[in-house]
Motif scaffolding. Sequence first.
Motif, PDB file in Angstrom:
ATOM      1  N   LEU A 625       0.827  -1.214   0.000  1.00 15.06           N
ATOM      2  CA  LEU A 625       0.000   0.000   0.000  1.00 15.06           C
ATOM      3  C   LEU A 625       0.861   1.265   0.000  1.00 15.06           C
ATOM      4  O   LEU A 625       0.549   2.242  -0.690  1.00 15.06           O
ATOM      5  N   GLU A 626       1.951   1.235   0.772  1.00 17.19           N
ATOM      6  CA  GLU A 626       2.812   2.413   0.819  1.00 17.19           C
ATOM      7  C   GLU A 626       3.480   2.669  -0.518  1.00 17.19           C
ATOM      8  O   GLU A 626       3.692   3.822  -0.899  1.00 17.19           O
ATOM      9  N   ASP A 627       3.806   1.591  -1.247  1.00 18.21           N
ATOM     10  CA  ASP A 627       4.390   1.759  -2.580  1.00 18.21           C
ATOM     11  C   ASP A 627       3.399   2.414  -3.530  1.00 18.21           C
ATOM     12  O   ASP A 627       3.794   3.104  -4.486  1.00 18.21           O
ATOM     13  N   LEU A 628       2.102   2.194  -3.294  1.00 19.83           N
ATOM     14  CA  LEU A 628       1.062   2.826  -4.114  1.00 19.83           C
ATOM     15  C   LEU A 628       0.764   4.255  -3.652  1.00 19.83           C
ATOM     16  O   LEU A 628      -0.065   4.943  -4.249  1.00 19.83           O
ATOM     17  N   GLY A 629       1.446   4.676  -2.562  1.00 17.41           N
ATOM     18  CA  GLY A 629       1.200   6.018  -2.023  1.00 17.41           C
ATOM     19  C   GLY A 629      -0.089   6.105  -1.238  1.00 17.41           C
ATOM     20  O   GLY A 629      -0.673   7.193  -1.126  1.00 17.41           O
ATOM     21  N   LYS A 630      -0.540   4.994  -0.681  1.00 15.83           N
ATOM     22  CA  LYS A 630      -1.802   4.950   0.053  1.00 15.83           C
ATOM     23  C   LYS A 630      -1.545   4.751   1.547  1.00 15.83           C
ATOM     24  O   LYS A 630      -0.518   4.213   1.953  1.00 15.83           O
ATOM     25  N   ASN A 631      -2.538   5.177   2.344  1.00 10.87           N
ATOM     26  CA  ASN A 631      -2.473   4.912   3.786  1.00 10.87           C
ATOM     27  C   ASN A 631      -2.703   3.429   4.044  1.00 10.87           C
ATOM     28  O   ASN A 631      -3.551   2.807   3.397  1.00 10.87           O
ATOM     29  N   PRO A 632      -1.981   2.815   4.980  1.00 13.11           N
ATOM     30  CA  PRO A 632      -2.184   1.390   5.288  1.00 13.11           C
ATOM     31  C   PRO A 632      -3.493   1.186   6.062  1.00 13.11           C
ATOM     32  O   PRO A 632      -3.565   1.493   7.254  1.00 13.11           O
ATOM     33  N   ILE A 633      -4.526   0.684   5.376  1.00 13.21           N
ATOM     34  CA  ILE A 633      -5.842   0.473   5.986  1.00 13.21           C
ATOM     35  C   ILE A 633      -6.184  -1.007   5.908  1.00 13.21           C
ATOM     36  O   ILE A 633      -6.134  -1.613   4.827  1.00 13.21           O
ATOM     37  N   ILE A 634      -6.543  -1.598   7.037  1.00 12.34           N
ATOM     38  CA  ILE A 634      -6.931  -3.006   7.108  1.00 12.34           C
ATOM     39  C   ILE A 634      -8.417  -3.075   7.465  1.00 12.34           C
ATOM     40  O   ILE A 634      -8.861  -2.425   8.418  1.00 12.34           O
ATOM     41  N   ILE A 635      -9.157  -3.867   6.699  1.00  9.22           N
ATOM     42  CA  ILE A 635     -10.587  -4.045   6.954  1.00  9.22           C
ATOM     43  C   ILE A 635     -10.793  -5.413   7.601  1.00  9.22           C
ATOM     44  O   ILE A 635     -10.316  -6.431   7.080  1.00  9.22           O
ATOM     45  N   THR A 636     -11.512  -5.445   8.736  1.00 10.01           N
ATOM     46  CA  THR A 636     -11.767  -6.704   9.446  1.00 10.01           C
ATOM     47  C   THR A 636     -13.253  -6.784   9.803  1.00 10.01           C
ATOM     48  O   THR A 636     -14.010  -5.827   9.606  1.00 10.01           O
ATOM     49  N   SER A 637     -13.636  -7.914  10.341  1.00  7.71           N
ATOM     50  CA  SER A 637     -14.998  -8.050  10.851  1.00  7.71           C
ATOM     51  C   SER A 637     -15.088  -7.318  12.182  1.00  7.71           C
ATOM     52  O   SER A 637     -14.072  -7.137  12.867  1.00  7.71           O
TER      53      SER A 637
END
Length: 677
Positions: A625-637
């Motif tokens: 995600l960081e390589d894409l220039g995005k914030n590291p966001i994790i989606i869980t239940s």
Amino acid sequence: MKKLDFVLGLYLLAAIIFFIVPMPSVLLDVLLALNISLALIVLFNALFSKEALSMSSFPTLLLFTTIFRISLNVSSTKLILTTGEPGNVVSTFGNFVGGGSLVVGVIVFIILILIQFMVINKGSERVAEVSARFTLDAMPGKQMAIDADLNTGAITDEQAREKRQKIQDEASFFGAMDGATKYVKGDAIAGLIITLVNFVGGLATGVIFGGLEMNAALDKYTILTIGDGLVSQIPSLLISLSTGILVTKVSKEADISDIVFEQLFSIPKVLYIVGGSMAFLGVVTPLNTLIFLMYSAAFIATGYMIQTKIEVQDIEDEVNEEEVQADEIRRPENVVSLLQVDPIELEFGYGIIPLADVNQGGDLLDRVVMIRRQIALELGCVVPMIRLRDNIQLNPNQYVIKIKGVPVSDGEILFDHYMAMNPGYVEEEITGIPTFEPSFHLPAIWITESQRERAESMGYTVVDPPSIIATHLTEVIRNHLDELLTRQDVQNLINNVQEANSTLISELVPKLLGVGEIQKVLQNLLREGISIRDLITIFETLADYAPTTRDTDVLTEYARQSLKRAISSKYFPINEMTSVVTLDPRIEQEIMGSVKQTEQGAYLTLDPDTKQAIIDSLQREVVKLEDLGKNPIIITSPIVRMYFKKLTEDYFKDLIVVSYNEIEANVELQSVGMVTV
């Protein structure tokens, strides 16, 4: 009957009797001298009384003296018109004050009358009228202030009664003085009329019945008339002066002499200027040189003495202050003050002092105020006062940020330099001193003022030293805000909500949750950067779920789900695809299977190998995600979110973990990976 009552009654009775019964000239002399003595006593009592209420009986006293003086005036008139011999006092005043000259005596008498009417009587009457009006207008406000002090416990019931009684006494006194000044004015008018009667009646009596020539009668009765007028007008003038002094009193703390001399002779510079002016007038103008130079020398010498006295007093005050400080340090209980810890401290070396000194153009203090305002708007929490202090043990350009007395971050700046940072798309490099931005540890370059414009034109982000410190301080506070939120802060937030939502608060606190439990929920939200500004929504959610569970971690998850609109707007921009990473359902099941519940809360019992495998997989996805220039966001239940966040928070400080129930339906997501083992 008390002796003083007898004396006062005899005083008034004598005044009435003298209107009817003729009086021998010897007795008239005695009573005129008594009248002058009483007038002087009244004058000096009015002069040296601390406040007007010290002579609260003055209006009554004014009436008594006025009646007594008029009765003496009538008695002297009888003697002038019947015998032509009103006694030694009247004759002496007529001859001595006039200097043996009828013209001088008449002029002095006229001047005395003018002073009495136009200056003292008129001014005293106006001051008494205005004082009475302002005192009456101020009564309601003073009463309310006393009631407020009584309600807050600042004064006792007895003190409140004394203050109320004093206010009533003041109103009664100034109201009575407003009317009593009319007696003074009437007394002066009556004295003038009696004087004219004495003059005309005396001439007629002397010429018609006494067989005197006109010149002899004029000479005799003019002197007697002037003497009688002066004997009555001088005490009247003293009483009028007493009235003016009393109604113009302001200070309640000192004698009038102390006030006058302190205010006139307390500034040496004034006396030097006056002394120089007197010397100039004595030398340059035809005025008496000796007299003016004497005054000049006296004023300059007085100014020098006062200046010396002030300097000595300043030295004594400074010594006393140092002794007091030394005594404070020596006191055993003074150690207690050292135990207090400032929530937030910014310490800096002496090279950064100009940035914090307003007198040198520094605006760091203003920026600190804006930081507190910014965080209050962004996260809904009031930041404690930020302590700024210099520390000579630091490097000149170094600063340290402390949380509860412990250093948590530091930085170093170059004064008169700017920090230039490459946003990522600037290809041309600029020369400077390599460094790292302290807030996010990004590579940067120190450049000079002359390079600033060129760096900005090339696309660099250029910031000044105060902005660097302010940004760094803001990030540190934001990251530690949950630690700074105390129970008292939470109670203050509850009180603010209670003003408009008393039903909600009465249901929640303390029936369902205590302040400490609400504090834990709010700290959990702040720890992950979730704003608690919408306290009503948070409190209503807690009130809904607190009857079934008091686990603050579980209540935090319910609160997060109620704030899903705010969370979605924070992490997922509208009309924009957001790249995220999901969590393998098998890992979710394994995490839930390792949860152990205790009275102190839940914790994970994952074996170390599985835990490390999850962290390694998460590391790969975060890098993606960081390589894409995005914030590291994790989606869980929803049920796994808080446990996964606890599992990873020691390894990934900025990792954003969001559950499906915290995302709005209109948010567009794109999964670019999955954490799996």
